[in-house]
Design a protein around this motif. Structure first.
Motif, PDB file in Angstrom:
ATOM      1  N   ASN A   1       0.838  -1.208   0.000  1.00 24.19           N
ATOM      2  CA  ASN A   1       0.000   0.000   0.000  1.00 24.19           C
ATOM      3  C   ASN A   1       0.863   1.245   0.000  1.00 24.19           C
ATOM      4  OD1 ASN A   1      -1.684  -2.121   1.898  1.00 24.19           O
ATOM      5  ND2 ASN A   1      -2.958  -1.006   0.480  1.00 24.19           N
ATOM      6  N   PRO A   2       0.578   2.217  -0.908  1.00 20.93           N
ATOM      7  CA  PRO A   2       1.341   3.465  -0.902  1.00 20.93           C
ATOM      8  C   PRO A   2       1.172   4.172   0.441  1.00 20.93           C
ATOM      9  CG  PRO A   2      -0.005   3.283  -2.883  1.00 20.93           C
ATOM     10  CD  PRO A   2      -0.437   2.195  -1.966  1.00 20.93           C
ATOM     11  N   PRO A   3       2.220   4.846   0.925  1.00 18.17           N
ATOM     12  CA  PRO A   3       2.130   5.559   2.198  1.00 18.17           C
ATOM     13  C   PRO A   3       1.580   6.967   2.012  1.00 18.17           C
ATOM     14  CG  PRO A   3       4.365   5.667   1.374  1.00 18.17           C
ATOM     15  CD  PRO A   3       3.585   4.849   0.365  1.00 18.17           C
ATOM     16  N   LEU A   4       1.024   7.522   3.110  1.00 15.87           N
ATOM     17  CA  LEU A   4       0.636   8.935   3.156  1.00 15.87           C
ATOM     18  C   LEU A   4       1.666   9.683   3.987  1.00 15.87           C
ATOM     19  CD1 LEU A   4      -3.217   8.775   3.883  1.00 15.87           C
ATOM     20  CD2 LEU A   4      -2.091   9.128   1.687  1.00 15.87           C
ATOM     21  N   SER A   5       1.981  10.896   3.591  1.00 14.96           N
ATOM     22  CA  SER A   5       2.884  11.733   4.372  1.00 14.96           C
ATOM     23  C   SER A   5       2.237  13.090   4.611  1.00 14.96           C
ATOM     24  CB  SER A   5       4.228  11.892   3.657  1.00 14.96           C
ATOM     25  OG  SER A   5       4.060  12.497   2.386  1.00 14.96           O
ATOM     26  N   GLY A   6       2.613  13.721   5.688  1.00 15.07           N
ATOM     27  CA  GLY A   6       2.051  15.030   6.035  1.00 15.07           C
ATOM     28  C   GLY A   6       1.313  14.949   7.366  1.00 15.07           C
ATOM     29  N   GLU A   7       0.896  16.128   7.883  1.00 13.76           N
ATOM     30  CA  GLU A   7       0.147  16.201   9.136  1.00 13.76           C
ATOM     31  C   GLU A   7      -1.341  16.139   8.852  1.00 13.76           C
ATOM     32  OE1 GLU A   7       1.528  18.836  12.396  1.00 13.76           O
ATOM     33  OE2 GLU A   7       2.750  19.741  10.816  1.00 13.76           O
ATOM     34  N   PHE A   8      -2.054  15.338   9.635  1.00 18.62           N
ATOM     35  CA  PHE A   8      -3.481  15.142   9.412  1.00 18.62           C
ATOM     36  C   PHE A   8      -4.269  16.205  10.179  1.00 18.62           C
ATOM     37  CE2 PHE A   8      -1.513  10.880   8.995  1.00 18.62           C
ATOM     38  CZ  PHE A   8      -1.620  10.814   7.607  1.00 18.62           C
ATOM     39  N   VAL A   9      -4.063  17.442   9.750  1.00 20.43           N
ATOM     40  CA  VAL A   9      -4.645  18.622  10.406  1.00 20.43           C
ATOM     41  C   VAL A   9      -5.333  19.454   9.336  1.00 20.43           C
ATOM     42  CG1 VAL A   9      -4.152  20.705  11.733  1.00 20.43           C
ATOM     43  CG2 VAL A   9      -2.849  18.621  12.184  1.00 20.43           C
ATOM     44  N   ASP A  10      -6.554  19.912   9.626  1.00 18.58           N
ATOM     45  CA  ASP A  10      -7.309  20.743   8.682  1.00 18.58           C
ATOM     46  C   ASP A  10      -6.432  21.880   8.156  1.00 18.58           C
ATOM     47  OD1 ASP A  10      -9.257  22.044   7.247  1.00 18.58           O
ATOM     48  OD2 ASP A  10     -10.338  22.801   8.995  1.00 18.58           O
ATOM     49  N   GLY A  11      -6.372  22.019   6.819  1.00 19.42           N
ATOM     50  CA  GLY A  11      -5.597  23.076   6.192  1.00 19.42           C
ATOM     51  C   GLY A  11      -4.215  22.636   5.763  1.00 19.42           C
TER      52      GLY A  11
ATOM     53  N   GLN B   1      -1.650  14.449  -6.702  1.00 19.98           N
ATOM     54  CA  GLN B   1      -0.906  13.580  -5.791  1.00 19.98           C
ATOM     55  C   GLN B   1      -0.915  14.121  -4.367  1.00 19.98           C
ATOM     56  OE1 GLN B   1       3.024  12.582  -7.175  1.00 19.98           O
ATOM     57  NE2 GLN B   1       3.282  10.941  -5.690  1.00 19.98           N
ATOM     58  N   SER B   2      -1.056  15.443  -4.247  1.00 23.29           N
ATOM     59  CA  SER B   2      -1.160  16.066  -2.931  1.00 23.29           C
ATOM     60  C   SER B   2      -2.556  16.647  -2.763  1.00 23.29           C
ATOM     61  CB  SER B   2      -0.113  17.172  -2.773  1.00 23.29           C
ATOM     62  OG  SER B   2       1.188  16.617  -2.765  1.00 23.29           O
ATOM     63  N   TYR B   3      -3.000  16.685  -1.511  1.00 25.29           N
ATOM     64  CA  TYR B   3      -4.353  17.155  -1.214  1.00 25.29           C
ATOM     65  C   TYR B   3      -4.304  17.988   0.060  1.00 25.29           C
ATOM     66  CZ  TYR B   3      -9.090  16.899   0.713  1.00 25.29           C
ATOM     67  OH  TYR B   3     -10.300  17.202   1.283  1.00 25.29           O
TER      68      TYR B   3
ATOM     69  N   LYS C   1     -11.234   9.936   8.486  1.00 29.29           N
ATOM     70  CA  LYS C   1      -9.903   9.546   8.020  1.00 29.29           C
ATOM     71  C   LYS C   1      -9.886   9.677   6.505  1.00 29.29           C
ATOM     72  CE  LYS C   1      -8.653   6.565  11.882  1.00 29.29           C
ATOM     73  NZ  LYS C   1      -8.149   5.241  12.318  1.00 29.29           N
ATOM     74  N   ILE C   2      -8.690   9.855   5.939  1.00 30.14           N
ATOM     75  CA  ILE C   2      -8.606   9.996   4.491  1.00 30.14           C
ATOM     76  C   ILE C   2      -7.619   8.986   3.937  1.00 30.14           C
ATOM     77  CG2 ILE C   2      -9.293  12.421   4.419  1.00 30.14           C
ATOM     78  CD1 ILE C   2      -5.848  12.191   3.739  1.00 30.14           C
ATOM     79  N   ARG C   3      -7.811   8.690   2.680  1.00 26.66           N
ATOM     80  CA  ARG C   3      -6.883   7.830   1.960  1.00 26.66           C
ATOM     81  C   ARG C   3      -6.946   8.202   0.492  1.00 26.66           C
ATOM     82  NH1 ARG C   3      -9.311   2.065   3.078  1.00 26.66           N
ATOM     83  NH2 ARG C   3      -7.084   1.562   3.012  1.00 26.66           N
ATOM     84  N   SER C   4      -5.991   7.726  -0.290  1.00 30.73           N
ATOM     85  CA  SER C   4      -5.966   7.997  -1.726  1.00 30.73           C
ATOM     86  C   SER C   4      -6.007   6.683  -2.476  1.00 30.73           C
ATOM     87  CB  SER C   4      -4.708   8.782  -2.105  1.00 30.73           C
ATOM     88  OG  SER C   4      -4.729   9.109  -3.474  1.00 30.73           O
ATOM     89  N   ILE C   5      -6.685   6.706  -3.608  1.00 30.58           N
ATOM     90  CA  ILE C   5      -6.696   5.549  -4.504  1.00 30.58           C
ATOM     91  C   ILE C   5      -5.779   5.893  -5.667  1.00 30.58           C
ATOM     92  CG2 ILE C   5      -8.118   4.084  -5.969  1.00 30.58           C
ATOM     93  CD1 ILE C   5     -10.488   4.819  -4.110  1.00 30.58           C
ATOM     94  N   VAL C   6      -4.688   5.131  -5.817  1.00 30.85           N
ATOM     95  CA  VAL C   6      -3.677   5.393  -6.849  1.00 30.85           C
ATOM     96  C   VAL C   6      -3.909   4.422  -8.005  1.00 30.85           C
ATOM     97  CG1 VAL C   6      -1.217   5.501  -7.355  1.00 30.85           C
ATOM     98  CG2 VAL C   6      -2.054   6.160  -5.095  1.00 30.85           C
ATOM     99  N   THR C   7      -3.994   4.986  -9.207  1.00 35.30           N
ATOM    100  CA  THR C   7      -4.164   4.164 -10.412  1.00 35.30           C
ATOM    101  C   THR C   7      -2.929   4.317 -11.292  1.00 35.30           C
ATOM    102  OG1 THR C   7      -6.564   4.429 -10.367  1.00 35.30           O
ATOM    103  CG2 THR C   7      -5.592   3.733 -12.445  1.00 35.30           C
ATOM    104  N   ALA C   8      -2.290   3.186 -11.618  1.00 42.69           N
ATOM    105  CA  ALA C   8      -1.145   3.185 -12.533  1.00 42.69           C
ATOM    106  C   ALA C   8      -1.616   2.645 -13.881  1.00 42.69           C
ATOM    107  CB  ALA C   8      -0.015   2.335 -11.980  1.00 42.69           C
TER     108      ALA C   8
ATOM    109  N   ALA D   1      -3.351   7.881   9.802  1.00 43.57           N
ATOM    110  CA  ALA D   1      -3.134   7.220  11.086  1.00 43.57           C
ATOM    111  C   ALA D   1      -4.157   7.655  12.125  1.00 43.57           C
ATOM    112  CB  ALA D   1      -1.719   7.509  11.584  1.00 43.57           C
ATOM    113  N   THR D   2      -4.643   8.876  11.998  1.00 43.34           N
ATOM    114  CA  THR D   2      -5.607   9.402  12.963  1.00 43.34           C
ATOM    115  C   THR D   2      -6.733  10.091  12.218  1.00 43.34           C
ATOM    116  OG1 THR D   2      -4.439  11.508  13.116  1.00 43.34           O
ATOM    117  CG2 THR D   2      -3.804   9.785  14.677  1.00 43.34           C
ATOM    118  N   ASN D   3      -7.824  10.374  12.934  1.00 45.31           N
ATOM    119  CA  ASN D   3      -8.868  11.224  12.365  1.00 45.31           C
ATOM    120  C   ASN D   3      -8.304  12.613  12.125  1.00 45.31           C
ATOM    121  OD1 ASN D   3     -10.749   9.204  12.441  1.00 45.31           O
ATOM    122  ND2 ASN D   3     -11.754   9.895  14.296  1.00 45.31           N
ATOM    123  N   ILE D   4      -8.851  13.289  11.113  1.00 44.17           N
ATOM    124  CA  ILE D   4      -8.426  14.654  10.829  1.00 44.17           C
ATOM    125  C   ILE D   4      -8.919  15.554  11.968  1.00 44.17           C
ATOM    126  CG2 ILE D   4      -8.423  16.513   9.134  1.00 44.17           C
ATOM    127  CD1 ILE D   4      -7.183  13.766   8.258  1.00 44.17           C
ATOM    128  N   VAL D   5      -8.022  16.385  12.482  1.00 48.99           N
ATOM    129  CA  VAL D   5      -8.367  17.268  13.602  1.00 48.99           C
ATOM    130  C   VAL D   5      -8.429  18.708  13.111  1.00 48.99           C
ATOM    131  CG1 VAL D   5      -7.338  15.725  15.302  1.00 48.99           C
ATOM    132  CG2 VAL D   5      -5.940  17.521  14.270  1.00 48.99           C
TER     133      VAL D   5
END
Length: 1006
Positions: free
Chosen positions: A137-147, A186-188, A198-205, A220-224
């Motif tokens: 599974n592709p990983p997500l990076s970044g902080e799961f914080v609104d904005g 690729q970024s959101y 929670k969020i996730r991305s569906i990647v199509t190759a 990893a966590t709910n968006i705060v």
């Protein structure tokens, strides 16, 4: 040493006994001469990228042993123009991405002691590409914080490169995952709608063969909630010139809504002199002043939400344009207002020319003729209040006007001579009169100096016991008198005298009075008792009429007296304004004592006594009884029993529902003058009591009967039999009615469906069929059906069966031979489905639904909805997929369905050029030209690549630049290329293959 010789000898014998393949000896036919191939090598295996191919050596004649070596070559799509693949020197070979779209040839070289020879295999099939397939599974990076921005990695994929990636973001909660509209990068950037999810991305190759899809890991966590984040800098709009208004634009912010904005304007010095905040400039708009000429502006926008705040500053504006003219007085300043001590005079600045000056003021005190003037220290405001000491003088004011170009001063004419002296107390006011609530106090004004006439007002103050801590008791008035109020009791009073004349105001307070006393309550009209003097009745007391300091509060004590109204004593607990006469009060009299209380103390006063109390409330002497049968639907009758007490006595009857022990009773029927009760279903299993309520003038009494026997119910009894409604055809639904029943309500009903013989006999329960409806099955054909209804209430249960149905007819469609699809599985072609073969009741009608499946014929989705037409036109979306036809068969008895086998993988249409590519621009050395791809038909999507070639002859060309159309469509002709030819080759690729076309050749000019 001997062992080594023996091992060498064995090896030599092995070599002499057979051929050597890659250094390994194998058996071979005996012969002579150099190697000669009689059966060519052959390639086995599937020609797909990542798959292994294997070559056999073929058959060789000649002197043995043979030593074989193998090489592999990559050829074009027709099997020609082959090039050796470096390092591919084994009998097996794993296809790589570079082989896709090419054919492979294996060449075997056989060597013996007399020479060597080579033989090549036939070309392999075209090496096919492999569709993308994910690994992990592709990983997500970044902080799961609104904005904040989160990014998904592409992950690891197997398959033929290059891959083109696309993305779809989804938010997930308790109701599943849902697509986020417009989120396809690729970024959101997270938004408020994601909070708590929670969020996730569906990647199509995607590659030339197909596509693969994989879901990323969930966040990893709910968006705060998140604080504001600035994504686009604030800006300033408006003209930067004196008198113009600038407006702050917030810029763009993300973060948890709602977001509120505040502003701080800054002014910036020229030549990078720095910016500083403008005091008080905190609105969204700011007006440019003359003093701002040469300055520029910034604005800082602060965004705030429930999580936090952040600030962003706009770019600096241009400098404020304009020039400044120095001030010049046109009309001198003047002084307005009365020249009287204690009054306030006002300076006007006069009239000035020049650019928007600011003004400063300085007041001066002069002699009576307006001369010998001197500045008054601290008097630099536009207004000036004249003190008493200035009487007999005059005033003037000097106004100084200044701006960036300079300053100028101008002095007013002197005022008229100042007159008047404000009031000043020389002897304190006094208060006369008795300080008691209700009395009148009178104030004297005291003695005052100052300009006459002097007028007086009197303000009365309520103070504490020391005469301090005073508050206003009465507002200022021209009357010197004050009526002492109840609120003043326990306080001291002062009078504040306010003296006024033309020159001003003065005030002085008197000494405090003695403590204010109150007046005890005094009864004027005695309390009165109203109501009937009868046991059980309620008497009400009035407090009477009282004088004394208000507020006065009242309390009550009821007393029982002898028949003659003497020997009275308090009744314990009877301290309200009302009293309910008790039975033991009979033959006595009653009275009430009222106590009146205020700040000065309390006083008592009794009422007159009542007349002699009469009457006795009802009292039961023999229990009530209940007659009748305790069964639902029967009538019970209550007898009141026997009662003592003052006649007449009236009766009401309340019926109670109790447990089997006759306790835990609740009301079954409200009190009524009728002594009868109709037993209801809710009483079944309970006992009943009659509660008799006896009432007379003296009060009430009540008594319950003994409980009845436990109430019985009436079992259900059928009066109209149940029925089974509906068509007696397999696949149809029958509905049961319960029929009509008598018996104790509520009655509940249960159902059992039975299958009977054709004659309606020999009936048996159908397993599991216990609802009010029944779906007729194929196995019921040739039988009859009926329903058995069981009615149940508190008294028991009873069964009743319906009449049987007519004989059940019909059998639902059942497939006996699967449908089939005919036609070529290729884009643009027409496929036709056969319905297959079906058993079941005729007539049978058919509908056709087309399904799009993966290459294995699985994971199918609808390609075309149901239709009575059996044909389907293959579309571009089907390319690389397989198709199935799903046939729906229907008759009166029901529906059946069956899918055909999957078609072959749908082929696409190779790109074909219909309008030539073009070279746009002037073809000269050093110039840049541009390509158009032309027009192509074929299965979409089509991707394009370009090749730019410089040619010195028709057959001698060199590729100068190549690549995807978007990045290589422009070409800069190298210097010194004049005389050469410029060629453009466009290669179009889709899922079905490649096509290419050259533009018209252009000669390169000087």
């Amino acid at each position: 040493m001997g062992q080594r010789v023996r091992a060498f000898a064995l090896a030599f014998v092995a070599v002499c006994a057979g051929s050597v393949v890659g250094g390994v000896a194998t058996a071979a036919a005996k012969g002579s001469g150099p190697p000669h191939n009689s059966v060519a090598p052959a390639i086995s295996g599937t020609a797909i990228e990542h798959k292994r191919l294997k070559v056999t050596h073929g058959t060789w004649t000649g002197a043995t042993p043979f030593v074989y070596t193998v090489s592999w070559s990559r050829c074009d799509s027709s099997g020609g123009e082959c090039n050796t693949i470096p390092s591919a020197a084994k009998s097996n070979y794993q296809a790589v991405p570079a082989d896709v779209g090419h054919r492979l040839i294996a060449t075997v070289k056989a060597t013996n002691g007399e020479g060597a020879a080579e033989a090549s295999s036939a070309p392999s099939a075209l090496v096919a590409a492999v569709a993308p397939k994910h690994k992990g599974n592709p990983p997500l990076s970044g902080e799961f914080v609104d904005g904040h921005v989160v990014t998904v990695g592409n992950g690891t994929w197997k398959g033929t490169p290059p891959f083109i990636y696309s993305y779809e973001w989804v938010r997930c909660g308790h109701d599943g995952c849902h697509e986020i509209a417009g989120a396809h990068e690729q970024s959101y950037r997270l938004q408020s709608a994601d909070i708590g999810k929670k969020i996730r991305s569906i990647v199509t190759a995607t590659n030339t063969v197909g596509s693969g899809t994989v879901k990323s890991k969930q966040s990893a966590t709910n968006i705060v909630p998140g604080p504001p984040v600035n994504t686009a800098q604030p800006t300033i709009s408006g003209t930067v010139a004196p008198g113009q208004t600038l407006t702050a634009n917030n810029g763009t912010w993300v973060g948890t809504t709602p977001i509120e904005y505040t502003y701080q304007w800054l002014t910036c010095a020229p030549l990078g002199g720095g910016c500083s905040e403008i005091a008080g400039a905190t609105q969204q708009t700011h007006e440019v002043g003359v003093g701002d000429i040469g300055q520029s502006f910034e604005v800082t926008v602060t965004a705030k939400n429930v999580v936090g705040e952040a600030s962003a500053t706009s770019p600096e504006t241009s400098a404020t344009e304009g020039t400044v003219q120095p001030p010049e007085n046109v009309l001198a300043p003047t002084i307005t207002g009365l020249a009287v001590t204690g009054q306030t005079v006002h300076a006007t600045e006069g009239v000035w020319n020049g650019t928007e000056p600011t003004f400063a003021y300085q007041w001066e005190l002069c002699n009576s003729s307006g001369g010998a003037c001197a500045e008054i220290t601290g008097a630099q405001s536009q207004e000036f209040t004249i003190p008493d000491g200035d009487a007999g003088h005059t005033l003037r004011v000097t106004v100084t006007a200044g701006n960036a170009a300079g300053s100028a001063a101008k002095t007013s004419e002197p005022s008229s001579e100042i007159v008047g002296v404000g009031p000043a107390n020389t002897e304190l006011p006094t208060v006369s009169g008795t300080p008691t609530a209700g009395q009148l106090l009178t104030a004297s004004s005291g003695k005052w100096s100052g300009t006459e006439p002097i007028t007086f007002e009197y303000e009365w103050l309520r103070c504490n016991t020391t005469g301090t801590g005073c508050t206003q008791a009465a507002a200022p008035s021209v009357l010197p008198t004050y009526s002492v109020a109840g609120a003043d009791v326990g306080h001291k009073l002062r009078v504040n005298v306010i003296a006024k004349n033309i020159a001003g105001t003065g005030a002085a307070e008197s000494e405090p009075t003695a403590l204010v006393a109150g007046v005890l309550p005094s009864n004027v009209l005695a309390p009165i008792v109203t109501g009937l003097a009868v046991t059980g009745q309620t008497l009400t007391a009035t407090e009477g009429t009282w004088t004394g300091n208000e507020p006065i509060t009242y309390s009550f004590r009821w007393q029982l007296c002898t028949k003659a109204g003497t020997g009275c004593g308090d009744i314990s607990g009877a301290t309200k304004s009302t009293y309910v006469i008790a039975d033991e009060d009979a033959t006595h009299t009653l009275r009430v004592i009222v106590t009146a209380k205020n700040v000065a103390g309390s006083t008592e006063k009794e009422s007159a006594t009542t007349i002699e109390v009469l009457g006795l409330a009802p009292k039961n002497t023999e229990l009530p009884t209940v007659s009748g049968t305790a069964t639902a639907g029967q009538i019970l009758t209550a007898a009141s029993g026997k009662w003592s007490g003052t006649e007449p006595i009236t009766f009401e009857y309340e019926w109670l529902r109790c447990n089997t022990g006759g306790t835990g009773c609740t009301q079954a029927a409200a009190p009524s003058v009728l002594p009868t009760y109709s037993v209801v279903a809710a009483d079944v299993g309970h006992t009943l009591r009659a509660n008799v309520i006896a009432t007379n003038i003296a009060g009430k009494g009540e008594k319950e009967s003994a409980p009845t026997a436990t109430v019985g119910g009436v079992k259900p009894s059928n009066t109209i039999a149940p029925t089974a409604l509906g068509l007696a055809v397999t696949g149809q639904t029958l509905t049961a009615t319960e029929g009509t029943w008598t018996g104790t309500e509520p009655i509940t009903y249960a159902f059992r469906w039975q299958q009977c013989s054709k004659a309606g006999t020999e009936c048996g329960d159908i397993s599991g069929e216990t609802k009010s409806t029944y779906l007729i099955k194929d196995a019921d054909a040739g039988h009859t059906l009926r329903v058995v209804v069981t009615a149940k209430n508190v008294a028991g249960s009873t069964e009743k069966e319906s009449a049987t149905t007519s004989e059940v007819l019909g059998v639902a469609p059942k497939n006996t031979e699967a449908p089939a699809v005919s036609g070529e599985a290729k884009e643009g072609q027409l496929l036709t489905a056969s319905s297959g073969k079906w058993s079941g009741t005729e007539p049978i009608t058919f509908e056709y639904e087309w399904l799009r499946c993966n290459a294995a014929g699985e994971s199918c989705v609808q390609a075309a909805g149901k239709s009575i037409l059996a044909t389907y036109s293959v579309v571009a979306a089907d390319v690389g997929k397989t198709l199935r036809a799903k046939v729906y068969a229907k008759n009166i008895a029901g529906t059946g369905e069956k899918e055909s086998a999957a078609t072959a993988t749908v082929k696409g249409v190779v790109p074909t050029n219909t309008v030539l590519p073009l070279i746009v621009g002037t073809a000269t050395s050093g110039a840049t030209v541009e390509a158009t791809e032309g027009t192509w038909t074929g299965t979409q999507p089509i991707t394009y690549e370009v090749e730019w070639k410089l040619c010195v002859s028709a057959t001698s060309c060199k590729v100068e630049q190549s690549g995807p159309f978007a990045t290589a469509k422009k070409f800069k002709i190298p210097s010194g290329s004049s005389g050469k030819k410029l060629r453009l080759n466009v290669i179009a690729t889709n899922a079905a293959g490649q096509g290419e076309k050259e533009a018209l050749e252009i000669s390169i000019l000087l």
